[in-house]
Write a protein that holds these residues in place. Sequence first.
Motif, PDB file in Angstrom:
ATOM      1  N   ASN A  76      51.902  20.847  95.008  1.00  0.00           N
ATOM      2  CA  ASN A  76      50.444  20.869  95.207  1.00  0.00           C
ATOM      3  C   ASN A  76      49.813  22.109  94.561  1.00  0.00           C
ATOM      4  O   ASN A  76      48.977  22.788  95.155  1.00  0.00           O
ATOM      5  CB  ASN A  76      50.098  20.800  96.699  1.00  0.00           C
ATOM      6  CG  ASN A  76      50.558  19.494  97.313  1.00  0.00           C
ATOM      7  OD1 ASN A  76      50.723  18.493  96.615  1.00  0.00           O
ATOM      8  ND2 ASN A  76      50.802  19.489  98.602  1.00  0.00           N
ATOM      9  N   GLU A 110      52.677  16.637  93.109  1.00  0.00           N
ATOM     10  CA  GLU A 110      51.501  16.544  93.980  1.00  0.00           C
ATOM     11  C   GLU A 110      51.866  15.549  95.065  1.00  0.00           C
ATOM     12  O   GLU A 110      52.199  14.404  94.779  1.00  0.00           O
ATOM     13  CB  GLU A 110      50.276  16.018  93.201  1.00  0.00           C
ATOM     14  CG  GLU A 110      49.791  16.928  92.091  1.00  0.00           C
ATOM     15  CD  GLU A 110      49.184  18.223  92.607  1.00  0.00           C
ATOM     16  OE1 GLU A 110      48.604  18.202  93.711  1.00  0.00           O
ATOM     17  OE2 GLU A 110      49.306  19.253  91.907  1.00  0.00           O
ATOM     18  N   THR A 112      50.931  13.242  98.273  1.00  0.00           N
ATOM     19  CA  THR A 112      49.803  12.612  98.969  1.00  0.00           C
ATOM     20  C   THR A 112      50.133  12.417 100.446  1.00  0.00           C
ATOM     21  O   THR A 112      49.362  11.834 101.188  1.00  0.00           O
ATOM     22  CB  THR A 112      49.449  11.254  98.330  1.00  0.00           C
ATOM     23  OG1 THR A 112      50.644  10.448  98.284  1.00  0.00           O
ATOM     24  CG2 THR A 112      48.919  11.406  96.934  1.00  0.00           C
TER      25      THR A 112
END
Length: 329
Positions: A76, A110, A112
């Motif tokens: 992230n 990244e 989620t």
Amino acid sequence: MKKSEVVRPLLAGRVHSPRASGSAFAPANIALCKYWGKRDKELNLPVTSSLSISLGSLGAHTKVAIKDGPDLISLNGVALPADMPFARRLSRFLDLFRETPGMGYSVHTESTVPVGAGLASSASGFAALVLALNELYAWELDRTALSILARLGSGSASRSVYDGFVEWHAGAQADGMDSFATRMDVRWAELRIGLMEVSSAEKEISSREGMQRTVETSALYEAWPARVADDLVDVKAALEARDFELLGRTAESNALTMHATMLGAWPPVLYWLPESIQVIRTVWEARTKSVPVYFTMDAGPNVKLLYMEKDGALVREIFPAMREVNPFG
Ligand code: PMV
């Protein structure tokens, strides 16, 4: 047998010059019939088969590229310290694919998955990394081979190369070439998963350590393989018949039985917090009021609820802090 001895034949004849980068997504997954215990620690070969549901768009987007110098691993947008356990595990896994010992990789992920939702980051993380490496090196491996490679990173990652309901077949071979996941041909659009975050603290006992201790010291572990065999039959029957009650009851009892084997270990393994038990009791109380909601738990204190779309409003009222996941949405 070493991991490298498994990787070599899988990639034989597939070594091409790498592309600039490779990117991929892999979903997180939650086991309805759990994997707990290895028959081979090096290759992450399980004692039993297991069955999971992938969480749709919740998971890991990973981009991998080759670089000079040491690996650069970010999550992230934040670079992870190289000595952090997760970064070390990824780097050790990447050692399997380095063409020269000095070359490095950049791995940007990244996620989620809501932070602290108690969803193992390792399953979607290792699966996304393997799928991204498959793009980077243009291996063009099939899903079976990708599932085997993901398993070498983390057992449950073998299931995260598919969406929907997924079975990881334990296999029997010493090299694990028959230990991989397959996707089940079942779509159950009304099924919902509720994530109940109880704590976002790092767990004290890793699943690796917890399952090893259970296998080695818990007298209750002896009963586990037969129980999983029965539960797999029931979960499959439930999916076939879209029998939610049977699915919920089997998944909940399977999770509780797994945790019972841990309590029998020495030193004991207990992932629950008082708040976990509160959620469990609230689920049981809801059922006495005819709200069909069940739960499952993994190697941590967070609780995952199972319910049907039609009961969503009632379940949300009872658990306002819950995050709802639609696995087929
Ligand atoms: O893949 P690992 O080593 O993180 O182990 C996962 C174990 C459980 O989450 C508790 C059960 C499962 O089947 O996912």
